[in-house]
Design a protein around this motif. Structure first.
Motif, PDB file in Angstrom:
ATOM      1  N   LEU A 223       1.654  -3.876  -6.231  1.00  0.00           N
ATOM      2  CA  LEU A 223       0.482  -4.746  -6.373  1.00  0.00           C
ATOM      3  C   LEU A 223       0.860  -6.201  -6.104  1.00  0.00           C
ATOM      4  O   LEU A 223       0.075  -6.952  -5.512  1.00  0.00           O
ATOM      5  CB  LEU A 223      -0.132  -4.603  -7.769  1.00  0.00           C
ATOM      6  CG  LEU A 223      -0.811  -3.260  -8.060  1.00  0.00           C
ATOM      7  CD1 LEU A 223      -1.283  -3.202  -9.509  1.00  0.00           C
ATOM      8  CD2 LEU A 223      -1.984  -3.021  -7.131  1.00  0.00           C
TER       9      LEU A 223
ATOM     10  N   TYR B 276       2.062   8.077 -12.210  1.00  0.00           N
ATOM     11  CA  TYR B 276       0.852   7.308 -11.942  1.00  0.00           C
ATOM     12  C   TYR B 276       0.417   7.476 -10.489  1.00  0.00           C
ATOM     13  O   TYR B 276      -0.083   6.547  -9.875  1.00  0.00           O
ATOM     14  CB  TYR B 276       1.095   5.820 -12.240  1.00  0.00           C
ATOM     15  CG  TYR B 276       1.386   5.552 -13.695  1.00  0.00           C
ATOM     16  CD1 TYR B 276       2.690   5.577 -14.179  1.00  0.00           C
ATOM     17  CD2 TYR B 276       0.362   5.279 -14.591  1.00  0.00           C
ATOM     18  CE1 TYR B 276       2.957   5.340 -15.517  1.00  0.00           C
ATOM     19  CE2 TYR B 276       0.624   5.031 -15.922  1.00  0.00           C
ATOM     20  CZ  TYR B 276       1.926   5.070 -16.377  1.00  0.00           C
ATOM     21  OH  TYR B 276       2.184   4.836 -17.703  1.00  0.00           O
ATOM     22  N   SER B 277       0.596   8.680  -9.963  1.00  0.00           N
ATOM     23  CA  SER B 277       0.255   8.911  -8.553  1.00  0.00           C
ATOM     24  C   SER B 277      -1.203   8.604  -8.296  1.00  0.00           C
ATOM     25  O   SER B 277      -2.063   8.873  -9.135  1.00  0.00           O
ATOM     26  CB  SER B 277       0.507  10.380  -8.186  1.00  0.00           C
ATOM     27  OG  SER B 277       1.764  10.780  -8.626  1.00  0.00           O
ATOM     28  N   LEU B 278      -1.464   8.062  -7.093  1.00  0.00           N
ATOM     29  CA  LEU B 278      -2.846   7.789  -6.700  1.00  0.00           C
ATOM     30  C   LEU B 278      -3.606   9.102  -6.548  1.00  0.00           C
ATOM     31  O   LEU B 278      -4.758   9.216  -6.916  1.00  0.00           O
ATOM     32  CB  LEU B 278      -2.864   7.007  -5.386  1.00  0.00           C
ATOM     33  CG  LEU B 278      -4.249   6.618  -4.838  1.00  0.00           C
ATOM     34  CD1 LEU B 278      -4.905   5.600  -5.747  1.00  0.00           C
ATOM     35  CD2 LEU B 278      -4.115   6.035  -3.439  1.00  0.00           C
TER      36      LEU B 278
ATOM     37  N   LYS C  51       4.587   0.602  -9.142  1.00  0.00           N
ATOM     38  CA  LYS C  51       3.175   0.319  -8.818  1.00  0.00           C
ATOM     39  C   LYS C  51       2.886  -1.165  -9.032  1.00  0.00           C
ATOM     40  O   LYS C  51       2.170  -1.802  -8.248  1.00  0.00           O
ATOM     41  CB  LYS C  51       2.248   1.157  -9.697  1.00  0.00           C
ATOM     42  CG  LYS C  51       2.331   2.648  -9.395  1.00  0.00           C
ATOM     43  CD  LYS C  51       0.942   3.202  -9.148  1.00  0.00           C
ATOM     44  CE  LYS C  51       0.961   4.678  -8.874  1.00  0.00           C
ATOM     45  NZ  LYS C  51       1.141   5.055  -7.506  1.00  0.00           N
ATOM     46  N   MET C  52       3.431  -1.737 -10.115  1.00  0.00           N
ATOM     47  CA  MET C  52       3.227  -3.159 -10.382  1.00  0.00           C
ATOM     48  C   MET C  52       3.817  -4.000  -9.256  1.00  0.00           C
ATOM     49  O   MET C  52       3.195  -4.960  -8.791  1.00  0.00           O
ATOM     50  CB  MET C  52       3.919  -3.541 -11.706  1.00  0.00           C
ATOM     51  CG  MET C  52       3.175  -3.097 -12.924  1.00  0.00           C
ATOM     52  SD  MET C  52       1.759  -4.147 -13.227  1.00  0.00           S
ATOM     53  CE  MET C  52       0.510  -2.950 -13.452  1.00  0.00           C
TER      54      MET C  52
ATOM     55  N   TYR D 284       2.427   1.711  -3.388  1.00  0.00           N
ATOM     56  CA  TYR D 284       1.467   2.155  -4.394  1.00  0.00           C
ATOM     57  C   TYR D 284       1.159   3.640  -4.247  1.00  0.00           C
ATOM     58  O   TYR D 284       1.028   4.357  -5.231  1.00  0.00           O
ATOM     59  CB  TYR D 284       0.171   1.338  -4.282  1.00  0.00           C
ATOM     60  CG  TYR D 284      -0.735   1.544  -5.463  1.00  0.00           C
ATOM     61  CD1 TYR D 284      -1.652   2.583  -5.498  1.00  0.00           C
ATOM     62  CD2 TYR D 284      -0.655   0.707  -6.580  1.00  0.00           C
ATOM     63  CE1 TYR D 284      -2.458   2.787  -6.594  1.00  0.00           C
ATOM     64  CE2 TYR D 284      -1.460   0.895  -7.676  1.00  0.00           C
ATOM     65  CZ  TYR D 284      -2.359   1.951  -7.674  1.00  0.00           C
ATOM     66  OH  TYR D 284      -3.156   2.154  -8.783  1.00  0.00           O
TER      67      TYR D 284
ATOM     68  N   PHE E 217       5.451   3.383 -13.061  1.00  0.00           N
ATOM     69  CA  PHE E 217       4.581   2.262 -13.347  1.00  0.00           C
ATOM     70  C   PHE E 217       5.112   0.957 -12.772  1.00  0.00           C
ATOM     71  O   PHE E 217       4.356   0.178 -12.169  1.00  0.00           O
ATOM     72  CB  PHE E 217       4.423   2.138 -14.871  1.00  0.00           C
ATOM     73  CG  PHE E 217       3.397   1.127 -15.296  1.00  0.00           C
ATOM     74  CD1 PHE E 217       3.764  -0.120 -15.766  1.00  0.00           C
ATOM     75  CD2 PHE E 217       2.053   1.419 -15.199  1.00  0.00           C
ATOM     76  CE1 PHE E 217       2.821  -1.045 -16.140  1.00  0.00           C
ATOM     77  CE2 PHE E 217       1.096   0.494 -15.574  1.00  0.00           C
ATOM     78  CZ  PHE E 217       1.484  -0.744 -16.037  1.00  0.00           C
TER      79      PHE E 217
ATOM     80  N   LEU F 237      -2.675  -7.807 -14.865  1.00  0.00           N
ATOM     81  CA  LEU F 237      -1.496  -6.960 -14.634  1.00  0.00           C
ATOM     82  C   LEU F 237      -0.521  -7.064 -15.799  1.00  0.00           C
ATOM     83  O   LEU F 237       0.088  -6.061 -16.215  1.00  0.00           O
ATOM     84  CB  LEU F 237      -0.805  -7.356 -13.315  1.00  0.00           C
ATOM     85  CG  LEU F 237      -1.662  -7.165 -12.054  1.00  0.00           C
ATOM     86  CD1 LEU F 237      -0.893  -7.612 -10.828  1.00  0.00           C
ATOM     87  CD2 LEU F 237      -2.083  -5.726 -11.898  1.00  0.00           C
TER      88      LEU F 237
ATOM     89  N   ILE G 116       0.840  -1.207   0.000  1.00  0.00           N
ATOM     90  CA  ILE G 116       0.000   0.000   0.000  1.00  0.00           C
ATOM     91  C   ILE G 116       0.878   1.262   0.000  1.00  0.00           C
ATOM     92  O   ILE G 116       0.634   2.207  -0.753  1.00  0.00           O
ATOM     93  CB  ILE G 116      -0.960   0.000   1.200  1.00  0.00           C
ATOM     94  CG1 ILE G 116      -1.988  -1.106   1.065  1.00  0.00           C
ATOM     95  CG2 ILE G 116      -1.640   1.343   1.365  1.00  0.00           C
ATOM     96  CD1 ILE G 116      -3.001  -0.906  -0.047  1.00  0.00           C
TER      97      ILE G 116
END
Lengths: 115, 507
Positions: free
Chosen positions: A34, A97-99, A30-31, A21, A27, A74, A18
């Motif tokens: 996940l 790719y910020s949340l 982030k992968m 992410y 990117f 994914l 978390i």
């Protein structure tokens, strides 16, 4: 080793995922985040199966079928990312790719598309 | 022997004929998917539409016969048939829209095939009861949707990162749902929600953790403000068809998942004041953020996208209302279906008109609507009716949708101003109506302003004919629902009300 330590461990991995992410913008990070969150789920499934429900098959079936579909999703995102990239884009567009990003155009005014 | 085998096969798939037709359609389309001839593209779209139409008819027949079935993986009954019927009905028009705007492009056959695959996944997701079936079909639906939207936007989107940013969110939600299922498994060794409800473990801590993870995943996937940035960026830059897929299919999938876990999160929200006020706050954020952004922009796409987005606050508000006992005898799934039908009948023609005007004028702006009354009065009046229907014009479906909430608030149950949270909920519902009306009036004023080049819009292109058909048909359906329900409200004949038709099917 008992179920309590396993739950703490899976929660720790979950938090890493978390945090990664939310904090990381690119990117690949982030992968990977996940994958950490998925791993915490797998640890939970296998831990409960081993300590609580000996001989259960449901969790293994869930992990196999669930992982196949999630990893396919994914992988599709990853494939799309690198298949759609051109040399012109890689030098110009920053991977972000910020949340959460505070962009005034999301709340007020216009959102001009890039050229 | 072959006949016996076929007979056994047909009997074994008895309640799932609608899905079997979709699979057969997909199988048939595989043989044509490699072809790029234009005539064949029209044929492929026709085959797909016939397949979806047949599936819809079989679904309605099964619903009217009251066929229900349950096995290890799937369980189908009246509500499931209704959900599948709604998504199939929506798909017919979405596929037509996609076909008309992508007829010239390469790969249309593949797009249609992926679309049928998406419908099959969603149908399985609606009827799935086993955790594995729910998770696999949910993830497959998101996967197919990603394939579809990326195919439609191939070489059309200025920066593919926006599409990725959008789909990273449901990917995150899927992964969190995986974790949620691990906790639910850990609490029990059960395979479906029904078994947990029938046992005494429904409120155990691990179940609550799992359900909380599901709720977090749903809010992430719905792009709850203030993290709605990817939704905003993708809608602005995507090619025609993407909006309808995101509005009517993506949000349908997420809300269907929310409905599947409703028997667990409602008691959880009832027990926890934090979750109660979180759901109330989130609904307010949706309603206010969506309408304020729509009011602040001149981009038609963003106005449509954010007014639609504001309506996503209503299902979130329904969580709060249901947990307070507002909908005691009404199934939340039917409330969501009603909302989706209303949104589809209101927004589909508006999207069709906007897309046509944007393609014609080459820009996405409110100026596209300027002087539409003088160029095409029929289309203008149709658009006015649709916009006012969104805001709740009496005699149309929008009014009936709002009326059901108002009736309950002003009933003898004493919901009106009962306490501060219920008052805030009523304020949010009222604000939703007022702000949507403000957006509608803003657009209507532009329609009647003189300006722009006087051009002949009465051309005979298929897209224009499609526009007329869509606008007329949807206004007639809205009017039918509005007038028949209004007659029923005033104590008149209820024979032809849609609710009565529904009763006939379900009873």
């Amino acid at each position: 080793m008992n179920i309590q330590y396993l739950i703490y461990f899976s929660f720790f991995i979950f938090l890493i995922g978390i945090f990664g992410y939310i904090y990381k913008k690119d990117f690949v990070s982030k992968m990977i985040s996940l994958q950490f969150i998925l791993s915490s789920g797998i640890v939970n499934f296998l831990g409960f199966s081993h300590f609580v429900y000996q001989g259960s098959v449901f969790d293994k079936t869930f992990i196999i079928l669930g992982l196949i579909t999630v990893e396919f999703l994914l992988f599709s995102l990853l494939f799309y990312k690198y298949a759609s990239r051109s040399s012109r884009e890689s030098s110009r567009i920053v991977d972000d790719y910020s949340l959460f990003s505070l962009d005034i155009s999301d709340w007020w005014g216009e959102d001009e598309p890039e050229e | 022997m072959v006949l016996d085998f076929l007979k056994t096969l047909i009997i074994s798939i008895e309640p799932f004929y609608n899905i079997a037709i979709l699979i057969a359609t997909a199988f048939l389309l595989v043989f044509f998917a490699a072809s790029e001839r234009k005539g064949l593209r029209v044929f492929i779209i026709a085959i797909a539409l016939m397949g979806i139409g047949s599936s819809l008819v079989l679904d309605i027949i099964a619903l009217s016969k009251g066929i229900s079935s349950a096995n290890l993986l799937f369980s189908i009954e009246a509500k499931g048939y209704l959900q599948i019927a709604l998504i199939l009905f929506i798909s017919i028009f979405v596929l037509l829209f996609l076909g008309i705007h992508n007829l010239e492009r390469q790969g249309l056959s593949r797009i249609v095939l992926i679309f049928i695959g998406l419908l099959i996944s969603i149908s399985f997701f609606v009827i799935s009861r086993d955790f594995i079936a729910i998770f696999v079909s949910f993830t497959s639906s998101v996967l197919f949707l990603f394939f579809l939207i990326s195919s439609i936007n191939k070489n059309k989107i200025s920066n593919p990162n926006h599409l990725l940013r959008f789909f990273l969110r449901p990917a995150l939600a899927t992964v969190i749902v995986f974790g949620g299922f691990s906790f639910i498994y850990g609490s029990t060794d059960f395979n479906n929600f029904q078994q947990i409800l029938e046992s005494d473990k429904a409120g155990s801590p691990f179940i609550n953790i799992g359900v909380t993870m599901f709720i977090v995943a749903v809010f992430l996937a719905l792009f709850t403000p203030p993290i709605h940035n990817p939704y905003s960026k993708l809608i602005k830059r995507s090619s025609p068809g993407t909006e309808s897929l995101i509005f009517f299919i993506y949000f349908f999938i997420i809300l269907s998942f929310l409905h599947k876990i409703s028997d667990f999160y409602i008691p959880l929200v009832q027990q926890s004041d934090i979750l109660l006020y979180l759901s109330l706050s989130a609904s307010g954020l949706f309603i206010l953020a969506g309408n304020i952004v729509a009011l602040s922009t001149k981009s038609l796409r963003r106005i449509v996208a954010f007014t639609f987005f504001s309506f996503m606050g209503i299902p979130v508000l329904d969580i709060f209302l249901k947990s307070r006992g507002f909908f005691t005898d009404i199934d939340l799934g039917l409330v969501y279906l009603n909302l989706f039908l209303f949104l589809f009948l209101s927004y589909m023609p508006i999207i069709a008109v906007n897309t046509y005007l944007e393609k014609r004028n080459g820009e996405d702006s409110m100026a596209n609507l300027k002087g539409l009354y003088f160029k095409d009065p029929y289309l203008c009046i149709g658009l006015v009716i649709l916009l006012l229907n969104l805001a709740g014009l009496i005699g149309f479906q929008g009014f009936i949708y709002r009326y059901h909430y108002a009736r309950m608030f002003f009933s003898d149950s004493g919901w009106l101003f009962r306490d501060l949270p219920m008052t805030i909920a009523l304020i949010f519902i009222s604000l939703s109506v007022i702000l949507i009306l403000a957006n509608a009036i803003r657009l209507i004023i532009v329609l009647f302003k003189r300006g722009g080049e006087v051009e002949d819009m009465q051309n005979r292109s298929p897209r224009y004919r499609f526009l007329y058909i869509i606008v007329t048909l949807f206004i007639l359906i809205d009017m039918y629902v509005g007038i028949t329900e209004l007659i029923a409200i005033f104590g008149g004949d209820t024979t032809f009300t849609p609710v009565r038709f529904l009763d006939l099917f379900i009873s």
